[in-house]
Design a protein around this motif. Sequence first.
Motif, PDB file in Angstrom:
ATOM      1  N   ALA A  94     -12.721   9.307   1.574  1.00 45.72           N
ATOM      2  CA  ALA A  94     -13.756   9.056   0.567  1.00 45.72           C
ATOM      3  C   ALA A  94     -13.169   8.370  -0.659  1.00 45.72           C
ATOM      4  O   ALA A  94     -13.800   7.479  -1.253  1.00 45.72           O
ATOM      5  CB  ALA A  94     -14.411  10.383   0.164  1.00 45.72           C
ATOM      6  N   SER A  95     -11.948   8.762  -1.035  1.00 45.44           N
ATOM      7  CA  SER A  95     -11.296   8.133  -2.179  1.00 45.44           C
ATOM      8  C   SER A  95     -11.017   6.661  -1.910  1.00 45.44           C
ATOM      9  O   SER A  95     -11.209   5.802  -2.788  1.00 45.44           O
ATOM     10  CB  SER A  95     -10.000   8.875  -2.505  1.00 45.44           C
ATOM     11  OG  SER A  95      -9.373   8.321  -3.640  1.00 45.44           O
ATOM     12  N   LEU A  96     -10.566   6.351  -0.712  1.00 44.88           N
ATOM     13  CA  LEU A  96     -10.297   4.956  -0.357  1.00 44.88           C
ATOM     14  C   LEU A  96     -11.582   4.132  -0.358  1.00 44.88           C
ATOM     15  O   LEU A  96     -11.566   2.949  -0.724  1.00 44.88           O
ATOM     16  CB  LEU A  96      -9.601   4.877   0.995  1.00 44.88           C
ATOM     17  CG  LEU A  96      -8.127   5.332   0.998  1.00 44.88           C
ATOM     18  CD1 LEU A  96      -7.618   5.448   2.422  1.00 44.88           C
ATOM     19  CD2 LEU A  96      -7.265   4.371   0.190  1.00 44.88           C
ATOM     20  N   ASP A  97     -12.683   4.736   0.029  1.00 47.22           N
ATOM     21  CA  ASP A  97     -13.961   4.034  -0.064  1.00 47.22           C
ATOM     22  C   ASP A  97     -14.282   3.671  -1.504  1.00 47.22           C
ATOM     23  O   ASP A  97     -14.773   2.571  -1.795  1.00 47.22           O
ATOM     24  CB  ASP A  97     -15.083   4.895   0.520  1.00 47.22           C
ATOM     25  CG  ASP A  97     -15.074   4.915   2.039  1.00 47.22           C
ATOM     26  OD1 ASP A  97     -14.448   4.013   2.630  1.00 47.22           O
ATOM     27  OD2 ASP A  97     -15.684   5.830   2.612  1.00 47.22           O
ATOM     28  N   ARG A  98     -14.001   4.588  -2.419  1.00 47.85           N
ATOM     29  CA  ARG A  98     -14.224   4.306  -3.847  1.00 47.85           C
ATOM     30  C   ARG A  98     -13.325   3.168  -4.313  1.00 47.85           C
ATOM     31  O   ARG A  98     -13.733   2.320  -5.106  1.00 47.85           O
ATOM     32  CB  ARG A  98     -13.960   5.559  -4.686  1.00 47.85           C
ATOM     33  CG  ARG A  98     -14.946   6.678  -4.471  1.00 47.85           C
ATOM     34  CD  ARG A  98     -14.775   7.779  -5.490  1.00 47.85           C
ATOM     35  NE  ARG A  98     -15.109   7.321  -6.838  1.00 47.85           N
ATOM     36  CZ  ARG A  98     -15.078   8.098  -7.917  1.00 47.85           C
ATOM     37  NH1 ARG A  98     -14.705   9.356  -7.809  1.00 47.85           N
ATOM     38  NH2 ARG A  98     -15.387   7.615  -9.093  1.00 47.85           N
ATOM     39  N   VAL A  99     -12.079   3.167  -3.842  1.00 48.66           N
ATOM     40  CA  VAL A  99     -11.148   2.100  -4.204  1.00 48.66           C
ATOM     41  C   VAL A  99     -11.687   0.751  -3.725  1.00 48.66           C
ATOM     42  O   VAL A  99     -11.690  -0.237  -4.477  1.00 48.66           O
ATOM     43  CB  VAL A  99      -9.751   2.365  -3.599  1.00 48.66           C
ATOM     44  CG1 VAL A  99      -8.867   1.127  -3.720  1.00 48.66           C
ATOM     45  CG2 VAL A  99      -9.094   3.557  -4.285  1.00 48.66           C
TER      46      VAL A  99
ATOM     47  N   GLN B  46      -3.270  -5.366 -13.182  1.00 45.93           N
ATOM     48  CA  GLN B  46      -2.985  -3.940 -13.255  1.00 45.93           C
ATOM     49  C   GLN B  46      -3.560  -3.223 -12.042  1.00 45.93           C
ATOM     50  O   GLN B  46      -4.662  -3.527 -11.598  1.00 45.93           O
ATOM     51  CB  GLN B  46      -3.567  -3.357 -14.541  1.00 45.93           C
ATOM     52  CG  GLN B  46      -2.843  -3.864 -15.781  1.00 45.93           C
ATOM     53  CD  GLN B  46      -3.577  -3.523 -17.057  1.00 45.93           C
ATOM     54  OE1 GLN B  46      -4.767  -3.255 -17.041  1.00 45.93           O
ATOM     55  NE2 GLN B  46      -2.864  -3.541 -18.170  1.00 45.93           N
ATOM     56  N   PRO B  47      -2.810  -2.259 -11.504  1.00 48.91           N
ATOM     57  CA  PRO B  47      -3.289  -1.570 -10.301  1.00 48.91           C
ATOM     58  C   PRO B  47      -4.369  -0.540 -10.608  1.00 48.91           C
ATOM     59  O   PRO B  47      -4.477  -0.048 -11.730  1.00 48.91           O
ATOM     60  CB  PRO B  47      -2.021  -0.879  -9.785  1.00 48.91           C
ATOM     61  CG  PRO B  47      -1.231  -0.609 -11.030  1.00 48.91           C
ATOM     62  CD  PRO B  47      -1.480  -1.799 -11.936  1.00 48.91           C
ATOM     63  N   LEU B  48      -5.146  -0.219  -9.591  1.00 47.66           N
ATOM     64  CA  LEU B  48      -6.029   0.929  -9.672  1.00 47.66           C
ATOM     65  C   LEU B  48      -5.194   2.188  -9.471  1.00 47.66           C
ATOM     66  O   LEU B  48      -4.139   2.150  -8.831  1.00 47.66           O
ATOM     67  CB  LEU B  48      -7.113   0.835  -8.602  1.00 47.66           C
ATOM     68  CG  LEU B  48      -8.066  -0.361  -8.723  1.00 47.66           C
ATOM     69  CD1 LEU B  48      -8.979  -0.432  -7.512  1.00 47.66           C
ATOM     70  CD2 LEU B  48      -8.886  -0.288 -10.000  1.00 47.66           C
ATOM     71  N   VAL B  49      -5.654   3.309 -10.027  1.00 43.92           N
ATOM     72  CA  VAL B  49      -4.878   4.547  -9.981  1.00 43.92           C
ATOM     73  C   VAL B  49      -5.734   5.680  -9.416  1.00 43.92           C
ATOM     74  O   VAL B  49      -6.868   5.884  -9.854  1.00 43.92           O
ATOM     75  CB  VAL B  49      -4.368   4.943 -11.382  1.00 43.92           C
ATOM     76  CG1 VAL B  49      -3.664   6.294 -11.340  1.00 43.92           C
ATOM     77  CG2 VAL B  49      -3.419   3.880 -11.922  1.00 43.92           C
ATOM     78  N   VAL B  50      -5.176   6.391  -8.451  1.00 43.86           N
ATOM     79  CA  VAL B  50      -5.772   7.619  -7.937  1.00 43.86           C
ATOM     80  C   VAL B  50      -4.770   8.738  -8.169  1.00 43.86           C
ATOM     81  O   VAL B  50      -3.600   8.623  -7.772  1.00 43.86           O
ATOM     82  CB  VAL B  50      -6.102   7.515  -6.433  1.00 43.86           C
ATOM     83  CG1 VAL B  50      -6.513   8.875  -5.874  1.00 43.86           C
ATOM     84  CG2 VAL B  50      -7.202   6.501  -6.193  1.00 43.86           C
TER      85      VAL B  50
ATOM     86  N   ALA C  92     -10.773   7.247 -14.179  1.00 43.26           N
ATOM     87  CA  ALA C  92      -9.870   6.856 -13.099  1.00 43.26           C
ATOM     88  C   ALA C  92     -10.703   6.568 -11.858  1.00 43.26           C
ATOM     89  O   ALA C  92     -11.873   6.909 -11.785  1.00 43.26           O
ATOM     90  CB  ALA C  92      -8.859   7.968 -12.815  1.00 43.26           C
ATOM     91  N   VAL C  93     -10.094   5.925 -10.899  1.00 47.68           N
ATOM     92  CA  VAL C  93     -10.814   5.653  -9.658  1.00 47.68           C
ATOM     93  C   VAL C  93     -11.178   6.970  -8.984  1.00 47.68           C
ATOM     94  O   VAL C  93     -12.305   7.168  -8.536  1.00 47.68           O
ATOM     95  CB  VAL C  93      -9.958   4.794  -8.712  1.00 47.68           C
ATOM     96  CG1 VAL C  93     -10.678   4.609  -7.380  1.00 47.68           C
ATOM     97  CG2 VAL C  93      -9.680   3.440  -9.333  1.00 47.68           C
ATOM     98  N   ASP C  94     -10.216   7.905  -8.917  1.00 48.99           N
ATOM     99  CA  ASP C  94     -10.504   9.167  -8.245  1.00 48.99           C
ATOM    100  C   ASP C  94      -9.390  10.169  -8.498  1.00 48.99           C
ATOM    101  O   ASP C  94      -8.324   9.834  -9.013  1.00 48.99           O
ATOM    102  CB  ASP C  94     -10.664   8.934  -6.743  1.00 48.99           C
ATOM    103  CG  ASP C  94     -11.553   9.980  -6.079  1.00 48.99           C
ATOM    104  OD1 ASP C  94     -12.029  10.888  -6.788  1.00 48.99           O
ATOM    105  OD2 ASP C  94     -11.774   9.874  -4.869  1.00 48.99           O
TER     106      ASP C  94
END
Length: 259
Positions: free
Chosen positions: A114-119, A78-82, A99-101
Motif C-alpha cells: 500500500a505504501s508503494l502505491d502511494r509512492v 530530492q527523493p521521496l521519503v517513507v 511524508a509519503v508514508d
Amino acid sequence: MNGTIRTILVDDEPPALDELNYLLSAHPDVDVVGTAASAAEAARTIAAKRPDLVFLDIQMPGRDGFSVLGEIMELEPQPLVVFVTAFDEYAIRAFEENAVDYILKPVDPRRLAASLDRVRKRAGADDGNDAGEMLRRLLAGAGLKPGVTRISVEHGGRNILLNPREIAYFNYENRRVHAVTRGQVYPCSCDLTLDRLEERLEGFPFFRANRSQLVNLALVRTYAPWFNGKYVLTMNDGAETEVAVSKGRVRAFRDAMEL
C-alpha cells in the motif's frame, strides 16, 4: 520516475535491512540501489546514488534519521521519503501530512504494498506538492529546520557537535553557557550567549524559562505551579533537574505547550 523506482534503504539493524530488501523484491518496479546503516552513510549514499525513494529508519545510534533529512534538502532532485520506524502512533500522527508514508516495524507485506502505491501516485501527480516542499514541512513538524544545525561544545580537549534534539537545556553559569544532555554537561564556546542560542535554534522547541536557562520543551517531564506565580519544570535529563519558569514567562510557557 520512468517505470523503475530507484530506492535506498536506511536502518542500523542488518536483519531489518535484509527483511525489507526481501519484501521489496516482490515488487519488480523497485530497484534497491543501496543500503546504509547510519545517518552519515545514508547521507553519502543518497548524495551519490540520487534515488527516487528512501526508506528511512528514524531511531539510530548517534545522529538520527532527521539529520539525514536535513542534509538531503539541498539535493536536486530530492527523493521521496517513507519512514520505517518503531515510533508510536502519536508521533506518526504529527508527521502524517508531510511524508509519503509511515510503516511500523515489523513490516507487513500488505502495508508495504500500500505504501508503494502511494509512492507511485505521488510520483505521478502534478499538484505542486514536490518532494522538497514535503521535506521542509516534515522537518518543521519535527521541530527541525532545513540544513544541518549542530551545537559545538567542548569535551576531553576536543570540540564535538551535538544535535539540539538531544540537549535537555542550556544553563548560563560562571559566565559561560553549558549544554546539558542526559547525564552529561558540556561547556559551549566562550562567546556563545543564550540570546544567540535562541536565534540560532529558532524552529526548534526551545523555550527561555528564565534569564539563565533555555529548555527543550520536548524533554520536559512534568510542570507544576510554584511560589510567587512561578512554575517549576522537571527535565527528562536523567537527573530530573528542576528548572524555574519566571513569573513573567509563565503565560508564554503555557502558550508554547498549548496548555
